[in-house]
Design an enzyme around this catalytic site. Structure first.
Site, PDB file in Angstrom:
ATOM      1  N   ALA A   1      32.027  31.054   0.233  1.00  0.00           N
ATOM      2  CA  ALA A   1      31.716  31.067   1.665  1.00  0.00           C
ATOM      3  C   ALA A   1      30.951  29.821   2.117  1.00  0.00           C
ATOM      4  CB  ALA A   1      30.929  32.318   2.014  1.00  0.00           C
TER       5      ALA A   1
ATOM      6  N   ARG B   1      43.754  33.148   6.406  1.00  0.00           N
ATOM      7  CA  ARG B   1      42.761  34.211   6.538  1.00  0.00           C
ATOM      8  C   ARG B   1      42.086  34.142   7.899  1.00  0.00           C
ATOM      9  NH1 ARG B   1      39.312  34.848   1.497  1.00  0.00           N
ATOM     10  NH2 ARG B   1      38.923  36.802   2.563  1.00  0.00           N
TER      11      ARG B   1
ATOM     12  N   ARG C   1      37.383  30.902   8.402  1.00  0.00           N
ATOM     13  CA  ARG C   1      37.609  30.330   7.075  1.00  0.00           C
ATOM     14  C   ARG C   1      38.513  29.094   7.109  1.00  0.00           C
ATOM     15  NH1 ARG C   1      35.683  34.159   3.359  1.00  0.00           N
ATOM     16  NH2 ARG C   1      35.769  36.291   4.128  1.00  0.00           N
TER      17      ARG C   1
ATOM     18  N   GLU D   1      38.006  20.375  -4.506  1.00  0.00           N
ATOM     19  CA  GLU D   1      37.673  21.705  -3.988  1.00  0.00           C
ATOM     20  C   GLU D   1      38.829  22.662  -4.275  1.00  0.00           C
ATOM     21  OE1 GLU D   1      37.048  23.729   0.438  1.00  0.00           O
ATOM     22  OE2 GLU D   1      37.015  21.550   0.229  1.00  0.00           O
TER      23      GLU D   1
ATOM     24  N   PRO E   1      29.065  31.414  -4.405  1.00  0.00           N
ATOM     25  CA  PRO E   1      28.665  32.792  -4.169  1.00  0.00           C
ATOM     26  C   PRO E   1      29.800  33.801  -4.306  1.00  0.00           C
ATOM     27  CG  PRO E   1      27.742  31.368  -2.496  1.00  0.00           C
ATOM     28  CD  PRO E   1      28.686  30.526  -3.303  1.00  0.00           C
ATOM     29  N   ASN E   2      29.467  34.913  -4.910  1.00  0.00           N
ATOM     30  CA  ASN E   2      30.314  36.092  -5.073  1.00  0.00           C
ATOM     31  C   ASN E   2      31.428  35.931  -6.107  1.00  0.00           C
ATOM     32  OD1 ASN E   2      28.933  37.688  -3.083  1.00  0.00           O
ATOM     33  ND2 ASN E   2      29.889  36.370  -1.558  1.00  0.00           N
TER      34      ASN E   2
ATOM     35  N   TYR F   1      41.605  38.190  -4.118  1.00  0.00           N
ATOM     36  CA  TYR F   1      41.123  37.249  -5.130  1.00  0.00           C
ATOM     37  C   TYR F   1      41.710  37.463  -6.526  1.00  0.00           C
ATOM     38  CZ  TYR F   1      37.808  36.305  -1.429  1.00  0.00           C
ATOM     39  OH  TYR F   1      37.242  35.976  -0.224  1.00  0.00           O
TER      40      TYR F   1
ATOM     41  N   HIS G   1      40.208  26.965  -4.073  1.00  0.00           N
ATOM     42  CA  HIS G   1      40.033  28.326  -3.555  1.00  0.00           C
ATOM     43  C   HIS G   1      41.141  29.204  -4.100  1.00  0.00           C
ATOM     44  CE1 HIS G   1      36.945  27.112  -0.723  1.00  0.00           C
ATOM     45  NE2 HIS G   1      37.698  26.060  -0.480  1.00  0.00           N
ATOM     46  N   LEU G   2      40.810  30.416  -4.470  1.00  0.00           N
ATOM     47  CA  LEU G   2      41.792  31.367  -4.974  1.00  0.00           C
ATOM     48  C   LEU G   2      42.778  31.779  -3.884  1.00  0.00           C
ATOM     49  CD1 LEU G   2      39.219  33.487  -6.950  1.00  0.00           C
ATOM     50  CD2 LEU G   2      41.035  32.118  -7.983  1.00  0.00           C
ATOM     51  N   SER G   3      42.253  32.065  -2.704  1.00  0.00           N
ATOM     52  CA  SER G   3      43.103  32.488  -1.591  1.00  0.00           C
ATOM     53  C   SER G   3      43.425  31.278  -0.707  1.00  0.00           C
ATOM     54  CB  SER G   3      42.392  33.562  -0.755  1.00  0.00           C
ATOM     55  OG  SER G   3      41.266  33.017  -0.104  1.00  0.00           O
TER      56      SER G   3
ATOM     57  N   ARG H   1      35.858  42.406  -6.789  1.00  0.00           N
ATOM     58  CA  ARG H   1      35.723  42.218  -5.343  1.00  0.00           C
ATOM     59  C   ARG H   1      37.073  41.874  -4.716  1.00  0.00           C
ATOM     60  NH1 ARG H   1      34.288  36.970  -2.689  1.00  0.00           N
ATOM     61  NH2 ARG H   1      34.008  37.496  -0.509  1.00  0.00           N
TER      62      ARG H   1
ATOM     63  N   ASN I   1      34.551  25.526  -6.399  1.00  0.00           N
ATOM     64  CA  ASN I   1      34.927  26.560  -5.450  1.00  0.00           C
ATOM     65  C   ASN I   1      33.632  26.976  -4.768  1.00  0.00           C
ATOM     66  OD1 ASN I   1      35.575  28.840  -4.010  1.00  0.00           O
ATOM     67  ND2 ASN I   1      36.884  29.710  -5.577  1.00  0.00           N
TER      68      ASN I   1
ATOM     69  N   ASP J   1      26.565  17.440   1.725  1.00  0.00           N
ATOM     70  CA  ASP J   1      25.769  16.223   1.561  1.00  0.00           C
ATOM     71  C   ASP J   1      25.426  15.955   0.101  1.00  0.00           C
ATOM     72  OD1 ASP J   1      25.911  15.838   4.278  1.00  0.00           O
ATOM     73  OD2 ASP J   1      23.824  16.391   4.682  1.00  0.00           O
TER      74      ASP J   1
ATOM     75  N   HIS K   1      32.461  26.846   4.423  1.00  0.00           N
ATOM     76  CA  HIS K   1      32.645  26.842   5.860  1.00  0.00           C
ATOM     77  C   HIS K   1      31.423  26.439   6.663  1.00  0.00           C
ATOM     78  CE1 HIS K   1      36.169  28.827   4.408  1.00  0.00           C
ATOM     79  NE2 HIS K   1      35.430  29.794   3.892  1.00  0.00           N
TER      80      HIS K   1
END
Length: 143
Positions: free
Chosen positions: A76, A106, A110, A97, A9-10, A22, A99-101, A17, A73, A86, A79
């Protein structure tokens, strides 16, 4: 070797954004950089983005036997999505996995990844390069 890249998402809003968190690179540019790296390693790469948890889960189920690995990635969903966790656990496909940040620098909500226990590893905090590092790690895991 065939790798599926899943953007959660996003991530379709990359470059727009919260660029201070990001980065300014858009999703198409990120996918292009990933594809360039994959070509160097003679790996086939398909990239997919969805804002919908169910679509990501359906895709993970559908690609069994078609892909050797998943670079994900979860955004959200990282979390709280036990369903996504699953789905990854239920298929016999190695996953990494990304993540950019740095999610551990944070907000406290998170700091927990429900995805981390079912993937080979996690790379975060290096902007778009987290994906590149994750791709190298995934390929190494698959060899």
């Amino acid at each position: 070797m065939k790798i599926l890249v899943l953007h959660g998402p996003n991530l379709n809003l990359l470059g727009e954004r919260e660029p201070d968190i990001y980065g300014k690179m858009g999703l198409d540019d990120l996918n292009e950089k990933l594809n360039d790296e994959a070509k160097k390693m003679e790996v086939s790469l398909d990239c997919y983005q969805s804002n919908y948890e169910g679509e990501l889960i359906e895709l993970i189920h559908k690609v069994r036997g078609e892909y050797d690995g998943i670079l994900i990635n979860p955004g959200a969903l990282t979390h709280y999505s036990i369903a996504l966790r699953d789905a990854i656990a239920s298929v016999d496909i190695k996953a990494v996995e990304v993540h950019l940040s740095n999610i551990y620098q944070r907000e406290s909500f998170r700091h927990k990844s429900v995805i981390a226990p079912v993937v080979s590893g996690q790379v975060s905090g290096f902007g778009y390069y987290s994906y590149i590092l994750g791709l190298y790690a995934l390929i190494n895991e698959l060899k």
